[in-house]
Each structure stands twice: as structure tokens, then as C-alpha cells.
Design a protein around this motif. Structure first.
Motif, PDB file in Angstrom:
ATOM      1  N   MET A 171      58.265   7.917 -55.162  1.00 16.14           N
ATOM      2  CA  MET A 171      57.851   9.323 -55.161  1.00 16.14           C
ATOM      3  C   MET A 171      59.088  10.203 -55.240  1.00 16.14           C
ATOM      4  O   MET A 171      59.149  11.123 -56.037  1.00 16.14           O
ATOM      5  N   LEU A 219      57.015  24.545 -57.607  1.00 14.31           N
ATOM      6  CA  LEU A 219      55.794  23.787 -57.814  1.00 14.31           C
ATOM      7  C   LEU A 219      54.598  24.611 -57.338  1.00 14.31           C
ATOM      8  O   LEU A 219      54.666  25.224 -56.279  1.00 14.31           O
ATOM      9  N   PRO A 220      53.497  24.588 -58.124  1.00  7.28           N
ATOM     10  CA  PRO A 220      52.320  25.392 -57.728  1.00  7.28           C
ATOM     11  C   PRO A 220      51.543  24.741 -56.577  1.00  7.28           C
ATOM     12  O   PRO A 220      50.470  24.190 -56.757  1.00  7.28           O
ATOM     13  N   LEU A 221      52.183  24.801 -55.388  1.00  5.82           N
ATOM     14  CA  LEU A 221      51.512  24.178 -54.247  1.00  5.82           C
ATOM     15  C   LEU A 221      50.584  25.127 -53.525  1.00  5.82           C
ATOM     16  O   LEU A 221      49.888  24.760 -52.615  1.00  5.82           O
ATOM     17  N   ILE A 275      42.183  36.540 -48.951  1.00 10.86           N
ATOM     18  CA  ILE A 275      42.122  36.873 -47.521  1.00 10.86           C
ATOM     19  C   ILE A 275      41.300  38.150 -47.340  1.00 10.86           C
ATOM     20  O   ILE A 275      40.422  38.229 -46.465  1.00 10.86           O
ATOM     21  N   LEU A 306      35.010  30.072 -49.139  1.00 10.98           N
ATOM     22  CA  LEU A 306      36.121  31.022 -49.174  1.00 10.98           C
ATOM     23  C   LEU A 306      36.700  31.224 -47.782  1.00 10.98           C
ATOM     24  O   LEU A 306      37.923  31.150 -47.574  1.00 10.98           O
ATOM     25  N   TRP A 332      38.522  28.121 -46.493  1.00 10.84           N
ATOM     26  CA  TRP A 332      39.799  27.995 -47.181  1.00 10.84           C
ATOM     27  C   TRP A 332      40.834  28.936 -46.578  1.00 10.84           C
ATOM     28  O   TRP A 332      41.947  28.533 -46.235  1.00 10.84           O
ATOM     29  N   VAL A 333      40.426  30.187 -46.455  1.00  6.64           N
ATOM     30  CA  VAL A 333      41.354  31.194 -45.956  1.00  6.64           C
ATOM     31  C   VAL A 333      41.781  30.877 -44.522  1.00  6.64           C
ATOM     32  O   VAL A 333      42.946  31.041 -44.150  1.00  6.64           O
ATOM     33  N   TYR A 343      45.669  29.523 -45.014  1.00  3.98           N
ATOM     34  CA  TYR A 343      46.550  30.678 -44.911  1.00  3.98           C
ATOM     35  C   TYR A 343      46.752  31.043 -43.451  1.00  3.98           C
ATOM     36  O   TYR A 343      46.007  30.630 -42.572  1.00  3.98           O
ATOM     37  N   GLU A 367      47.686  17.009 -53.982  1.00  6.04           N
ATOM     38  CA  GLU A 367      48.001  18.281 -54.642  1.00  6.04           C
ATOM     39  C   GLU A 367      49.426  18.274 -55.138  1.00  6.04           C
ATOM     40  O   GLU A 367      49.733  18.723 -56.253  1.00  6.04           O
ATOM     41  N   GLU A 368      50.343  17.749 -54.288  1.00  7.10           N
ATOM     42  CA  GLU A 368      51.740  17.721 -54.683  1.00  7.10           C
ATOM     43  C   GLU A 368      51.932  16.838 -55.897  1.00  7.10           C
ATOM     44  O   GLU A 368      52.659  17.174 -56.834  1.00  7.10           O
ATOM     45  N   ALA A 369      51.239  15.699 -55.884  1.00  7.95           N
ATOM     46  CA  ALA A 369      51.365  14.794 -57.036  1.00  7.95           C
ATOM     47  C   ALA A 369      50.898  15.488 -58.305  1.00  7.95           C
ATOM     48  O   ALA A 369      51.574  15.437 -59.350  1.00  7.95           O
ATOM     49  N   ALA A 402      50.750  18.598 -58.897  1.00  9.18           N
ATOM     50  CA  ALA A 402      51.670  19.682 -59.251  1.00  9.18           C
ATOM     51  C   ALA A 402      52.894  19.123 -59.957  1.00  9.18           C
ATOM     52  O   ALA A 402      53.369  19.650 -60.961  1.00  9.18           O
ATOM     53  N   LEU A 403      53.414  18.008 -59.398  1.00 13.29           N
ATOM     54  CA  LEU A 403      54.592  17.406 -60.007  1.00 13.29           C
ATOM     55  C   LEU A 403      54.304  16.931 -61.420  1.00 13.29           C
ATOM     56  O   LEU A 403      55.189  16.908 -62.284  1.00 13.29           O
ATOM     57  N   ALA A 442      50.366  20.042 -63.473  1.00 12.02           N
ATOM     58  CA  ALA A 442      49.100  20.775 -63.546  1.00 12.02           C
ATOM     59  C   ALA A 442      49.264  22.189 -63.007  1.00 12.02           C
ATOM     60  O   ALA A 442      49.935  22.404 -62.000  1.00 12.02           O
ATOM     61  N   ARG A 445      47.908  25.631 -61.100  1.00 12.55           N
ATOM     62  CA  ARG A 445      47.235  25.700 -59.810  1.00 12.55           C
ATOM     63  C   ARG A 445      45.721  25.619 -59.933  1.00 12.55           C
ATOM     64  O   ARG A 445      45.056  24.915 -59.177  1.00 12.55           O
ATOM     65  N   LEU A 447      43.183  22.979 -58.133  1.00 11.24           N
ATOM     66  CA  LEU A 447      42.069  23.353 -57.272  1.00 11.24           C
ATOM     67  C   LEU A 447      40.770  22.713 -57.760  1.00 11.24           C
ATOM     68  O   LEU A 447      40.006  22.152 -56.999  1.00 11.24           O
TER      69      LEU A 447
END
Lengths: 337, 298, 282
Positions: free
Chosen positions: B1, B22-24, B35, C86, C89-90, C94, C177-179, C181-182, C185, C187, C191
Motif C-alpha cells: 500500500m 486526494l479526494p478523501l 451541514i 444526510l 452522514w453529517v 463532519y 475510500e482511500e484506495a 481515491a488513490l 476516482a 469524490r 461516494l
């Protein structure tokens, strides 16, 4: 452990609160099963009556009230609601208790003065301020585009007085032709978007939910809404002819004998005929029976030509013909269309 | 990785000298928008109803509020509500624990059918929940004549209210415990038993601590519903003010008699009870996570 | 020991004690409080006879009540699914001031009595209420219309989706998600293809719970609905009306029909859930 303390303190709190006087008292109690619009009236009556009783007998009593549609209450009492007295909207409902459950004798209505009716009322219209749809009399209720609010005759006493008043008017206007009168009623009920269980429900639908253009109501209901609750928002309209609505009162013999409260119950009902109670009735927009009280309060109530239930052959006949299952009302009312 | 990442970033570095993120997560604008949208929804549907209760209750001042609360019929309603909860919650906790134990620690045919049965009151309208007992215990019902002959009052009296509430709140504790205990399996209990603990000891020392959060949540839900139940109780109660009116029914009675301030005053008491329940749960969760987060000395 | 030996034929042998006791308690309690009453309900309804059942079912009023109850419940559950996702998620992904407070508040519809919700929502949305005074001049009438029913049902179903989706969101790590993104893809694709699918079963569970709750809801709706037959009369209210007329036959028939319809729907949704879970590989 925090949970244990939390939970146990919660239950201690409940026990503490329950330690306060709980009305499962050994003192005598009465249950008065009444119809919907009378809550304020009997609240006031009960307060004064219990004071009088304490002064006279040095005994504290509690009067409990149950309110619902008159027909619904009659059946509840027949099915086990333990009411010592019933103060319902019409004689038939009390007759039904006698017939169905044998809880009081058939001649109950003769036991108290004036057909066991200490106060009367009549049926009037309530309209919105300014009377935009120009409702003046019963015929206006059958005009297309007029929304009529009236309760369900199957459960409400007031609803049945409403129906009969309309029917009586239609009979008179159509030379006693019953078919034409039925048509009249059919047109009226076609204009009814909803039938509430009781008179108060209908008043709320009209005033608070703002449904419909005219409410057919007990005079006392209409006056309460128009003068006290929503002053300036509604107007009362007297029809050309209305009906003498007699809401009777009765002791429920089997219950008071079982509970040993007969003397108290009879004193309670007799109290309704005293000057104090009669004046109270007038204050709560009922027409008192006592001539003295009626004289005092005569400006309050408009004069109107009144028919009586006898015109329809008495309540037993009227109930059978119009309000029983499959009767005239069932023929004309098909909701949800 | 790590090699892939390193390779990827070196590729990017070669392609363009500036940093590429990166679009994390969503871009900040989107985040803020989401929000705001979520909070907007919650404010409208959650916070405003709360505030309205308090505002309407205090509309005529604190004096009117206090009078409404100490009125005898209101006090009787409060007592009846608390009594109902005090009886119903412990009974349903006992049932919930028993049912969860039977279902999750053992294997037998018909398990999912049993779970469905337990869920039944949850999917039934509360009105039906009241009606079934009128059919059973009303004078016209199955046991009616016998009860009447023996002077036992269930419908139109307090026992009817308690039974109807019992029906409606039955699943709450069980529904919280069953998935939780299913996930936990039987290993811990079996280990304890093999080490010589008795059944009760195992339950108290091994199972109970494991399920305490689910149990607490279930108790709070059950309690909340028992206090607030309206439909089922309305059908069985008989509307006897001062006797068979619970707080929610009393709110309706006051509301329908134009006593708006009094109705909202009693409603505000119910609201405060609800908020206290939520606060209590949050407090305990915070305490527990604070305990877990305490730095350990090795 | 006799109990476990006998039960051993019924269930697999286990060293854990207490089956007899707990199973017995469960069945007795369930039997007394749930099974017997519901059996009586169905017996009464069946006793009414097929003709009566058909008569009840085919009146316009009944059909409309079904439509209002099930239709509003469906719409409310859908709205709660979207909004609940929603909100979950928020709340999980966040951070913002007051997040923990809001998270605690989500359970309010569970704890608040339905009658209180009813009168407060009515106060909010009627012509002189905070929200109603804005909406009504714009021509949107909420209180005493079917829209009011919708609002009440959204309120009571609000926590279900949030509370079922939150734990799943919390548990799912960011690795996938990280994979993605790397691997380049954007965002929105991440999702859609990576984040959302595992949430689907939880989302559907929450939706089902909210739907089931909304179908039978009574207390909060009757204050804010118009309660007009054919327009805004919910099924539980129609049942109460029949009860008050002491039309027990009609009431039990309707109640039974309502129960059966709910079960069919819930069963179908459970099947759909199982299918989705299988498609995702468990």
C-alpha cells in the motif's frame, strides 16, 4: 456504578412522587358521565356542590367527570363505565341504558321535574365573521358550495337534535311530504365534509380547523365559541325555526345501589334545579328552566320558534326511524365520495 | 500500500509540481452546504416543535403555568402516568431479558417466527393495541360478563390502561437486546460456566455488563413510550378526568376544551421528562467513554 | 435437568442453563399479552363473515383511509430515508459546534409523547404559527390538510434511519475510500460506488422501521389532520370512529386488514433487504 445509581434514583423519585395523595380515597365519590360541551359547566357545578355538601354534611366528596359523545357515553355506561349519574344530550340515550343494560327503570324521566331536564338549549348556526356565504336559514345549508359542519348522529346527541331540527323545517316547508324532506336532508349532509364524534369536535373542526362555512350547533356551544373563545371571529345566526333541545339527567340506580351513593347522587341532581345552579347554567349559555332565572337572563337568549320532539312521535320512534342501523340517516349519508 | 502511494505521489509530482490532494472528503463548500441542509431539516422538524411547546405553555406567564400544573386533575394524570411506567417498564425488562436469553443463547426451530411475534406490537397501530383489550375485557367481550359479575374493572379503569401500555411497549427492550446478544455470541458465558460459575452468576457477572448499554437504551425507549402512549390508552380509558386520564390524554382533554395554555403546560412537563431521559442517556455514554479514554498507566 | 433433557430434543444441546425458564417466560408473557388478544381480534373479524369484510373493504371511505395512511407513510419514510442519510452522514463524518448536542437530540421523537408532538406541530403550522404564517400566505396550507399528516409522520419516523445508518457509517473504515481515491476516482464516484452500497441495507432497515411506525401512527396525526373522510382521514382514526359507534364488526375487520397489509409490506421489504445483502456479498 453510575447506571445503578441512576436507575435506582429514578425509581426512588417515582416512589416519592407516588407518595403524594393518590385519589384512591375512601371518601365518597360520584362519577358523572356527560356529553361533550358540558365540561366547563359541570366543573363549576361540582366545585360549588362539593362546598355545599361539606358545609351541610361535614363530609368531603369528589365528583369525577367523563365527557364524550352522548351516544358513545350511553353505550359506554351500558358496557361497564360505572357512572352514578348520567347527564346526557337526549332522553333516548338514557332510555338506551335502561333497555340495554337495565341499569335504571323505564320511567326514570318522571322522577325529576321538567322531564328530568333542569336546563334546555336549542340549535343554531355559527358562521364566520361577516357571514360571507349569507347563511340565513336552513335552506341555505343545502346550497351547493356551502360546507356544513355537524357531528355524527350515531355518536353525538347534538347531532341528532341538529338532524331533527333540519327535518322539522323541511317537513314544514314541504307540506309534510316526508320524501321531499328526506331529499332536503340528503342535500344538507352531502354538504358535510366531516362528521365528528361529538359536538365539541365539530365546533373545533369549524373554528380551529377552519373547515366549512356554517356550523350547526347547540346554542350554548355556539355562544361559548363566539363570545368567549374566539370573540369577533364568528357570528351566531338564528334559523326561522329550531327545536327545543332537552338534555336530561338521571341517577343510575344499579350503580348507586351497588356503591351506596344514592343519597349523594340524588342530592347532586336536585342541586341542578336550585337557583344557584340555574344561574350558573345561564352563565354557561344554557336556558334555565326556573322562571326566575330565565327572567334574569332573558337578554342573553334570542326568541325563536321551537318545535319539540313530540312532533316526531317521541325519541323512541325518532331514533328507530332515523338513527338506527339502516335507518333514514344511513340511507342518505355516504361519506368519502 | 505504502509503495503504491509513494509511487502514485511521485507520479503526480512528476506530472505537476504543485500538491494534489486526494479526494478523501467533499470540498469545503459542499461540506458546509450539507451541514446547513442537515441542520436546517433538524431545526424545522426537531427544534422548533420543542420550542413551541415551551412558548405556548408560558404564553400567559409563569403563574398560569404553575396553576395548570398543580390542578388536581393534572396531578392525578401525572400520578397515573408515572404509575403506569413504574409497572410496565420493569415487567417488559424482565420479558426482554428472558426472551433475548432464550433466543440468542440457544438454537431451536422457529426462532425467527418468535422474533416476528415479539415485533408484532411494534407494527400494530396503538389504536388496535387498545381495541384488542376492549374486545377481551369489555362487557360485551370475551371475559366481560365474568369480570362484571365479580366486580373486577379492567376496561374504563386503571388496569386496562396498564395492560394496553404493556402491549404497546412490549418489544422495546427485547428488540435492543436480541441483535446485541446475537453479535456477542455465547463464548463468554460458556467460558464462565466451564470455569464453574452458576447460571445466575454467569448472567450477572458476564452477560449483564456486556449488554448494559443495549439494556439501558431499551429501558429508555420503553419508558418513553409508556409515558407518552396515546392511541391505545385513549381507546380503553373511559375519559374519566382525574381517574383514567394519563398525561397525554389530559393534554387532549384540555386542548379540546380550549384550555391551550394548560394543555401546553402539561405537554411541557412531558417534554421535560423526554429531555431528561435523553440527557441521562447522553451523560452515561459520556461517562463511559470518558472512563475508556482515561490514559492507562502501564 | 429433566427440562433440559426434554428440551434437548427441541433445541441443540448446550451447557448454558436457563432455557426452560426463559423460554417459558417468553411464551407465557407473549401469549397472554399479544397472542390471545390478537387471536380474539381475528376471530371477531372472521366471525363478521365474508360479506361484511367485503362491504367494509369496498366502501370509498375505507379505501381512501388505506390510501391516506399507507401513502403518507410511504412518502414520509422516503423523505426520512433521504434526510436521515444526510443527517447521519453529517453527524458522523463532519465536526461542527453543537454536534454532540444535536446527536443526542435525534432520539427526541422516540421519547416525546405523540400527543405533545401533535399539538406542537399544529401550533407551528397553523395560520398563525411560526412556520404556518410564512407558508400560508405563499399558498401552502399544512395544518389540517394531508400535508400536515406528512409532517407529523416525518417527525415520528425521523430517528429510525439516522440511528440505523450511524453505526454502519462509524464502523466502516476509510480504507476503501482511500484506495479508490488513490486509484484516481473523483469524490462523487467514491461516494456512489464505495461509500453508499454498504449503507443500503441499513438504510432499508431504517426506512422499513419508519414506514411501519408511520402506518399506525395516531396521536400526532389526529391533531394536525383535517380528519375528513375521503381526504385526510387515517386508517386508525376510522377504526376509532367505528369503535365509538360500537360497530365492533367493522372495527375488527379494518384492524385485521390493516395488520395483514402491514405484514405483507414489511415482509416484502425484508425480502428486498435480504436480496440486496446477498448481492453485495454479505
Amino acid at each position: 456504578m453510575p447506571i445503578k445509581t441512576g436507575v435506582s434514583s429514578f425509581f426512588w423519585a417515582i416512589l416519592f412522587l407516588l407518595a403524594f395523595p393518590f385519589p384512591a380515597s375512601p371518601e365518597p365519590t360520584l362519577l358523572n358521565a356527560s356529553y361533550e360541551p358540558t365540561r366547563r359547566f359541570y366543573s363549576a357545578v361540582n366545585k360549588i356542590f362539593t362546598e355545599h355538601w361539606r358545609a351541610e354534611h361535614n363530609e368531603k366528596v369528589s365528583i369525577y367527570q367523563s365527557h364524550s359523545g352522548s351516544g358513545a357515553q350511553a353505550r359506554a355506561v351500558s358496557f361497564g363505565l360505572e357512572a352514578d349519574v348520567v347527564t346526557l344530550a337526549l332522553a333516548y340515550d338514557i332510555d338506551a341504558i335502561s333497555e340495554r343494560a337495565g341499569l335504571l327503570p323505564k320511567d326514570w324521566q318522571k322522577r325529576l321535574p321538567e322531564n328530568s331536564t333542569p336546563y334546555t338549549s336549542t340549535i343554531v348556526f355559527l358562521v364566520r365573521k361577516g357571514n360571507p356565504k349569507q347563511i340565513r336559514d336552513w335552506t341555505d345549508l343545502t346550497r351547493s358550495g356551502v360546507g356544513v359542519v355537524t357531528p355524527n348522529p350515531k355518536t353525538s346527541g347534538g347531532a341528532r337534535w341538529n338532524y331533527l331540527a333540519a327535518f322539522g323545517y323541511a317537513l314544514r316547508n314541504n307540506g309534510n311530504d316526508e320524501t321531499k324532506a328526506q331529499d332536503f336532508l340528503a342535500r344538507l349532509y352531502r354538504n358535510a365534509p366531516v362528521l365528528d364524534t361529538g359536538a365539541r369536535g365539530a365546533t373545533i373542526t369549524f373554528t380551529r380547523r377552519a373547515i366549512g362555512d356554517v356550523l350547526i350547533a347547540w346554542e350554548n356551544e355556539a355562544m361559548l365559541a363566539a363570545e368567549e373563545i374566539y370573540p369577533g371571529e364568528f357570528e351566531m345566526v338564528m334559523p326561522s325555526i329550531s327545536i327545543l333541545a332537552e338534555p336530561p339527567v338521571a341517577v343510575v340506580d344499579k350503580v348507586v345501589d351497588r356503591r351506596g351513593t344514592r343519597a349523594l347522587a340524588q342530592a347532586y341532581l336536585n342541586f341542578l334545579y336550585t337557583m344557584t345552579a340555574q344561574e350558573l347554567a345561564a352563565r354557561y349559555y344554557y336556558r334555565p328552566r326556573s322562571r326566575q332565572a330565565a327572567e334574569k337572563s332573558k337578554e342573553r337568549f334570542a326568541a325563536v320558534e321551537l318545535m319539540t320532539i313530540d312532533q316526531f312521535g317521541g325519541w323512541a320512534a325518532a331514533q328507530k326511524k332515523h338513527f338506527s342501523d339502516g335507518g333514514a340517516f344511513d340511507q342518505i349519508y355516504r361519506p368519502g365520495k | 500500500m505504502a509503495e503504491v502511494a509513494a509511487h502514485a505521489s511521485s507520479v503526480f509530482e512528476q506530472a505537476a509540481p504543485q500538491e494534489v490532494k486526494l479526494p478523501l472528503s467533499e470540498p469545503p463548500a459542499v461540506r458546509v452546504a450539507l451541514i446547513v441542509a442537515a441542520l436546517g431539516f433538524l431545526v424545522v422538524f426537531l427544534i422548533m416543535p420543542l420550542l413551541v411547546v415551551l412558548t405556548e405553555a408560558l404564553r400567559q406567564g409563569v403563574q398560569a403555568y404553575a396553576t395548570a400544573i398543580v390542578e388536581p386533575e393534572a396531578v392525578a394524570a401525572i400520578q397515573l402516568t408515572l404509575l403506569t411506567a413504574a409497572i410496565v417498564v420493569p415487567l417488559n425488562v424482565m420479558f426482554g431479558i428472558a426472551a433475548a436469553w432464550a433466543i440468542t443463547k440457544f438454537d431451536f426451530p422457529g426462532k425467527s417466527f418468535l422474533i416476528t411475534l415479539i415485533d408484532l406490537p411494534f407494527s400494530v397501530s396503538p389504536v388496535i393495541g387498545g381495541m384488542v383489550f376492549v374486545l377481551l375485557f369489555g362487557l360485551q367481550g370475551l371475559f366481560g360478563p365474568w369480570l362484571f359479575a365479580h366486580g373486577i374493572k379492567i376496561i374504563f379503569a386503571v388496569p386496562g390502561i396498564i395492560i394496553a401500555t404493556l402491549f404497546v411497549t412490549l418489544p422495546f427492550v427485547a428488540r435492543e437486546l436480541i441483535p446485541l446478544m446475537q453479535k456477542q455470541g455465547t463464548d463468554a458465558e460458556e467460558a464462565a460456566l466451564m470455569l464453574g460459575a452458576s447460571g445466575w452468576q454467569t448472567f450477572r457477572r458476564v452477560t449483564l455488563p456486556n449488554i448494559k448499554w443495549g439494556l439501558l437504551y431499551g429501558v429508555l425507549l420503553c419508558n418513553g413510550r409508556a409515558i407518552g402512549e396515546f392511541g391505545a390508552v385513549a381507546v380503553v380509558s373511559g375519559h374519566i378526568a382525574g381517574l383514567t386520564n394519563t398525561m397525554p390524554l389530559h393534554v387532549e382533554v384540555l386542548y379540546n376544551d380550549y384550555d391551550f395554555v394548560a394543555a401546553f403546560a402539561v405537554a411541557s412537563l412531558l417534554t421535560l421528562m423526554a429531555l431528561a431521559t435523553l440527557a441521562f442517556k447522553t451523560f452515561l455514554e459520556w461517562r463511559s467513554s470518558a472512563l475508556l479514554a482515561r490514559p492507562r498507566v502501564h | 435437568m429433566a427440562i433440559s433433557l426434554a428440551a434437548g430434543r427441541f433445541r441443540q444441546h448446550s451447557i448454558i442453563p436457563g432455557f426452560g425458564l426463559t423460554f417459558g417466560i417468553t411464551l407465557t408473557y407473549l401469549g397472554l399479552i399479544v397472542l390471545i388478544p390478537l387471536a380474539v381480534l381475528f376471530a371477531e373479524a372472521a366471525g363478521a363473515g365474508g360479506a361484511k369484510v367485503w362491504a367494509e373493504l369496498s366502501t370509498a371511505r375505507t379505501l381512501s383511509a388505506f390510501r391516506v395512511s399507507f401513502g403518507s407513510a410511504l412518502l414520509a419514510a422516503l423523505i426520512n430515508a433521504v434526510a436521515g442519510l444526510l443527517v447521519a452522514w453529517v453527524l458522523v463524518r463532519y465536526d461542527f459546534p453543537g454536534r454532540r448536542f444535536i446527536d443526542a437530540l435525534i432520539d427526541l421523537p422516540f421519547a416525546l409523547p405523540t400527543a405533545v408532538a401533535g399539538i406542537s406541530l399544529t401550533a407551528l403550522y397553523s395560520g398563525n404559527g411560526w412556520i404556518g404564517s410564512i407558508l400560508e400566505p405563499a399558498g401552502i396550507k399544512v395544518a389540517f390538510t394531508p400535508l400536515g399528516i406528512l409532517v407529523a409522520l416525518i417527525f415520528v419516523g425521523l430517528p429510525f434511519v439516522v440511528r440505523t445508518v450511524e453505526p454502519v457509517l462509524r464502523e466502516s473504515g476509510k480504507n476503501l475510500e482511500e484506495a479508490a481515491a488513490l486509484l484516481g476516482a473523483p469524490r462523487w464516484r467514491i461516494l456512489y460506488h464505495v461509500v453508499f452500497p454498504p449503507l443500503l441495507p441499513a438504510l432499508m432497515t431504517g426506512f422499513t422501521l419508519a414506514f411501519a411506525r408511520a402506518i399506525g401512527e395516531y396521536g400526532s396525526v389526529i391533531f394536525i389532520a383535517g380528519n375528513m373522510p375521503g381526504v385526510s382521514e387515517i386508517l386508525p382514526l376510522l377504526i376509532v370512529v367505528k369503535l365509538e359507534q360500537f360497530d365492533y364488526a367493522g372495527a375488527t375487520v379494518l384492524a385485521s386488514l390493516m395488520l395483514i397489509a402491514s405484514f405483507i409490506l414489511l415482509f416484502a421489504i425484508n425480502l428486498l433487504q435480504a436480496w440486496t445483502r446477498r448481492r453485495q456479498g454479505g
